[in-house]
Design a protein around this motif. Sequence first.
Motif, short mmCIF file in Angstrom:
data_model
loop_
_atom_site.label_atom_id
_atom_site.label_comp_id
_atom_site.label_asym_id
_atom_site.label_seq_id
_atom_site.Cartn_x
_atom_site.Cartn_y
_atom_site.Cartn_z
N THR A 60 0.83 -1.20 0.00
CA THR A 60 0.00 0.00 0.00
C THR A 60 0.87 1.25 0.00
O THR A 60 0.62 2.20 -0.76
N ALA A 61 1.90 1.26 0.83
CA ALA A 61 2.79 2.42 0.90
C ALA A 61 3.50 2.65 -0.44
O ALA A 61 3.63 3.79 -0.89
N ILE A 62 3.95 1.58 -1.08
CA ILE A 62 4.64 1.71 -2.37
C ILE A 62 3.69 2.30 -3.42
O ILE A 62 4.05 3.23 -4.14
N VAL A 63 2.49 1.75 -3.51
CA VAL A 63 1.53 2.23 -4.52
C VAL A 63 1.16 3.69 -4.25
O VAL A 63 1.11 4.51 -5.17
N HIS A 64 0.91 4.02 -2.99
CA HIS A 64 0.53 5.40 -2.66
C HIS A 64 1.68 6.36 -2.97
O HIS A 64 1.45 7.42 -3.58
N GLU A 65 2.89 6.00 -2.61
CA GLU A 65 4.04 6.87 -2.87
C GLU A 65 4.27 7.00 -4.39
O GLU A 65 4.58 8.08 -4.89
N PHE A 66 4.10 5.91 -5.11
CA PHE A 66 4.21 5.92 -6.58
C PHE A 66 3.22 6.92 -7.16
O PHE A 66 3.57 7.73 -8.03
N ASP A 67 1.98 6.88 -6.68
CA ASP A 67 0.96 7.81 -7.16
C ASP A 67 1.32 9.26 -6.82
O ASP A 67 1.12 10.16 -7.63
N LEU A 68 1.84 9.50 -5.62
CA LEU A 68 2.24 10.86 -5.23
C LEU A 68 3.36 11.38 -6.12
O LEU A 68 3.32 12.53 -6.57
N VAL A 69 4.34 10.55 -6.39
CA VAL A 69 5.48 10.96 -7.24
C VAL A 69 4.98 11.25 -8.66
O VAL A 69 5.36 12.26 -9.26
N LYS A 70 4.12 10.38 -9.19
CA LYS A 70 3.59 10.60 -10.53
C LYS A 70 2.79 11.90 -10.60
O LYS A 70 2.91 12.66 -11.56
N ALA A 71 1.96 12.16 -9.61
CA ALA A 71 1.15 13.37 -9.58
C ALA A 71 2.05 14.61 -9.50
O ALA A 71 1.80 15.61 -10.17
N HIS A 72 3.10 14.53 -8.72
CA HIS A 72 4.04 15.65 -8.58
C HIS A 72 4.74 15.93 -9.91
O HIS A 72 4.92 17.09 -10.27
N ARG A 73 5.12 14.89 -10.62
CA ARG A 73 5.78 15.06 -11.92
C ARG A 73 4.84 15.74 -12.92
O ARG A 73 5.27 16.54 -13.73
N ARG A 74 3.57 15.37 -12.89
CA ARG A 74 2.61 15.97 -13.82
C ARG A 74 2.40 17.45 -13.53
O ARG A 74 2.18 18.23 -14.42
N MET A 75 2.46 17.81 -12.25
CA MET A 75 2.23 19.19 -11.87
C MET A 75 3.48 20.04 -12.10
O MET A 75 3.37 21.23 -12.34
N GLY A 76 4.65 19.42 -11.99
CA GLY A 76 5.90 20.16 -12.06
C GLY A 76 6.42 20.37 -13.40
O GLY A 76 6.16 20.79 -14.39
#
Length: 76
Positions: A60-76
């Motif tokens: 769960t932690a890996i998937v959630h962190e993966f989603d956070l990193v992906k979302a950050h890349r899209r915004m940045g």
Amino acid sequence: MGLNHSEETHQRLVEAVPRCTGRAMTEWFQLMNDGPSFLRFDDRVRWLAGEYALAHGHATAIVHEFDLVKAHRRMG
């Protein structure tokens, strides 16, 4: 289903993943990128836990962190 624990708990799990699994988060992210493209959070957690014999909390932690990193890349 999504994330069911606090952000503090999530951060502790993320910090524990390399020690408990023997793989850095970046390695897990690469496996997620190369794995099946499940859309649902729960499906990705189940796949990761089953494929790599991970505890549910770590998956769960890996998937959630993966989603956070992906979302950050899209915004940045």
